[in-house]
Design a protein around this motif. Structure first.
Motif, PDB file in Angstrom:
ATOM      1  N   TYR A 106     -18.532  -2.196  -7.683  1.00  0.00           N
ATOM      2  CA  TYR A 106     -17.609  -1.187  -7.485  1.00  0.00           C
ATOM      3  C   TYR A 106     -16.268  -1.568  -8.386  1.00  0.00           C
ATOM      4  O   TYR A 106     -15.171  -1.078  -7.936  1.00  0.00           O
ATOM      5  N   VAL A 125     -10.727  -7.664  -2.150  1.00  0.00           N
ATOM      6  CA  VAL A 125     -11.402  -6.243  -2.457  1.00  0.00           C
ATOM      7  C   VAL A 125     -10.293  -5.201  -2.658  1.00  0.00           C
ATOM      8  O   VAL A 125      -9.458  -5.068  -2.297  1.00  0.00           O
ATOM      9  N   ASN A 126     -10.652  -4.293  -3.661  1.00  0.00           N
ATOM     10  CA  ASN A 126      -9.858  -2.992  -3.765  1.00  0.00           C
ATOM     11  C   ASN A 126      -8.306  -3.242  -3.702  1.00  0.00           C
ATOM     12  O   ASN A 126      -7.608  -2.571  -3.602  1.00  0.00           O
ATOM     13  N   ALA A 154      -6.958  -0.476  -6.219  1.00  0.00           N
ATOM     14  CA  ALA A 154      -7.562   0.760  -6.051  1.00  0.00           C
ATOM     15  C   ALA A 154      -6.514   1.974  -5.741  1.00  0.00           C
ATOM     16  O   ALA A 154      -5.501   1.993  -5.297  1.00  0.00           O
ATOM     17  N   GLN A 155      -6.914   3.013  -6.761  1.00  0.00           N
ATOM     18  CA  GLN A 155      -5.930   4.254  -6.720  1.00  0.00           C
ATOM     19  C   GLN A 155      -4.815   3.961  -7.350  1.00  0.00           C
ATOM     20  O   GLN A 155      -3.716   4.901  -6.958  1.00  0.00           O
ATOM     21  N   GLU A 206     -14.800  -7.009  -6.074  1.00  0.00           N
ATOM     22  CA  GLU A 206     -15.240  -5.878  -5.894  1.00  0.00           C
ATOM     23  C   GLU A 206     -14.077  -4.571  -5.480  1.00  0.00           C
ATOM     24  O   GLU A 206     -13.170  -4.923  -4.839  1.00  0.00           O
ATOM     25  N   GLY A 207     -14.214  -3.788  -6.170  1.00  0.00           N
ATOM     26  CA  GLY A 207     -13.413  -2.518  -5.976  1.00  0.00           C
ATOM     27  C   GLY A 207     -12.327  -2.815  -6.526  1.00  0.00           C
ATOM     28  O   GLY A 207     -11.076  -2.047  -6.335  1.00  0.00           O
ATOM     29  N   GLY A 241     -10.730   0.511  -8.396  1.00  0.00           N
ATOM     30  CA  GLY A 241     -11.756   1.627  -8.289  1.00  0.00           C
ATOM     31  C   GLY A 241     -10.700   2.827  -8.333  1.00  0.00           C
ATOM     32  O   GLY A 241      -9.432   2.722  -7.586  1.00  0.00           O
ATOM     33  N   SER A 297      -3.071  -0.880  -3.373  1.00  0.00           N
ATOM     34  CA  SER A 297      -3.524   0.286  -3.305  1.00  0.00           C
ATOM     35  C   SER A 297      -2.721   1.468  -3.260  1.00  0.00           C
ATOM     36  O   SER A 297      -1.835   1.546  -2.310  1.00  0.00           O
ATOM     37  N   TRP A 315      -6.536  -4.578  -0.723  1.00  0.00           N
ATOM     38  CA  TRP A 315      -5.913  -3.383  -0.529  1.00  0.00           C
ATOM     39  C   TRP A 315      -4.445  -3.628  -0.974  1.00  0.00           C
ATOM     40  O   TRP A 315      -3.475  -2.883  -0.558  1.00  0.00           O
ATOM     41  N   GLU A 355       0.988  -1.139   0.019  1.00  0.00           N
ATOM     42  CA  GLU A 355       0.084   0.020  -0.018  1.00  0.00           C
ATOM     43  C   GLU A 355       0.897   1.220  -0.077  1.00  0.00           C
ATOM     44  O   GLU A 355       1.844   1.461   1.015  1.00  0.00           O
TER      45      GLU A 355
END
Length: 319
Positions: free
Chosen positions: A202, A156-157, A160-161, A178-179, A182, A137, A134, A114
């Motif tokens: 998402y 999930v995620n 992300a970003q 999911e995600g 995202g 992420s 994550w 992360e």
């Protein structure tokens, strides 16, 4: 004669790249190409670069990176024991620029990388069985990733970003979790493999520059808010899709065409999350297109959405 031969050999060397004989193009096609401009490490990092623990099964989990190198090659073994896990937060917020996973690795924990904002190259292995939530992420410098089946089934995620511009999917992936992507605002186009059956909520939420998504026959369900806030202008829904929600395209302000290749889905107006904002058909800017003879569509208005047949439309949607 020797001079002539020497000259001919020299010309062969100089012109070889022009005729496709440049050996520099030869690479291992099983691994993602390194286009990130980083020099990959060729020998595993020593065990002194890591804090680690022994799992109940006797294998090794790396719990923290304490080295100084920015290019990482995870070792297959530490103390002659297989390294099978990277623990939660093990590399989080570090300044690493590249990482190549080992073939013994089976699991990568949550938040492991992360906010590694300098991370530009990640090489996963198909032997990895699970990557948790994550994990990557906030890796804003990561532009490309190649992913394999099963490793993200419960995640999930994960990205992300991130700064992702291109995603390479191996066949066999059944779910986009999911995600998953995202907020990946550098994504402009995505082609999913034919093996994908489900797109979770998402999955591509707020990918604000995503203009194209290619779905293949085999997709069965597209869940709520999957493409919320994207830049899609049109999308073709394969005939295999049985469930898709109007909220899958919530706040897709540029969307003008939804093209159904098969019969009407079971629950387009149903919202998977009743507590979330519902989509008011009167406020949507898109038209739904369907093929003449498809079942479940009413003429002109369908569940208060504007609809037209592909065949009869004066402006036929692109296929």
């Amino acid at each position: 004669m020797r001079k002539i031969i020497t000259i001919l050999l020299l010309l062969t060397v100089l012109t070889a790249p022009l005729f496709g004989c440049d050996n520099s193009d030869i690479s291992d096609t099983s691994a993602p190409q390194n286009t990130a401009g980083v020099v990959l490490r060729t020998t595993p990092n020593p065990k002194t670069d890591f804090e680690y623990s022994v799992l109940e099964n006797g294998k090794i989990r790396i719990t923290k990176y304490i080295g100084t190198d920015t290019d990482i090659l995870i070792p297959d073994t530490i103390d002659d024991t297989d390294v099978i896990e990277l623990g939660d937060n093990a590399f989080a917020e570090s300044d690493i620029t590249s990482i190549v996973m080992s073939t013994t690795l089976r699991r990568i924990g949550s938040w492991t990388f992360e906010n590694c904002t300098e991370l530009r190259y990640v090489e996963l292995k198909s032997t990895i069985e699970r990557i948790d939530a994550w994990t990557f992420s906030g890796c804003t410098s990561l532009k490309y990733i190649k992913i394999y089946p099963k490793m993200f089934d419960v995640s999930v995620n994960v990205f992300a970003q991130c700064g992702l511009e291109r995603i390479e999917f191996e066949e066999g992936i059944k779910t986009i979790p999911e995600g998953m992507f995202g907020g990946c605002n550098n994504l402009k186009a995505v082609k999913l493999p034919s093996s994908v059956e489900k797109i979770e909520p998402y999955a591509f939420v707020n990918c604000r520059n995503l203009k194209s998504i290619e779905l293949n026959d085999g997709v069965v369900e597209i869940k709520a808010y999957a493409f919320q806030g994207s830049a899609l202008t049109e999308i073709t829904i394969p005939k295999t899709v049985k469930k898709v929600f109007s909220s899958s395209f919530f706040k897709c302000d540029r969307l003008r065409k939804i093209i159904f290749e098969g019969d009407a889905p079971e629950n387009f107006v149903f919202d998977l999350f009743p507590s979330h904002p519902a989509v008011d058909p009167k406020e949507t800017l898109y038209t739904i297109y369907y093929h003449k003879g498809a079942k479940g569509f009413d003429s002109d208005i369908w569940n208060d959405f504007s609809i037209k047949t592909v065949e009869e439309s004066s402006e036929k949607p692109q296929q």
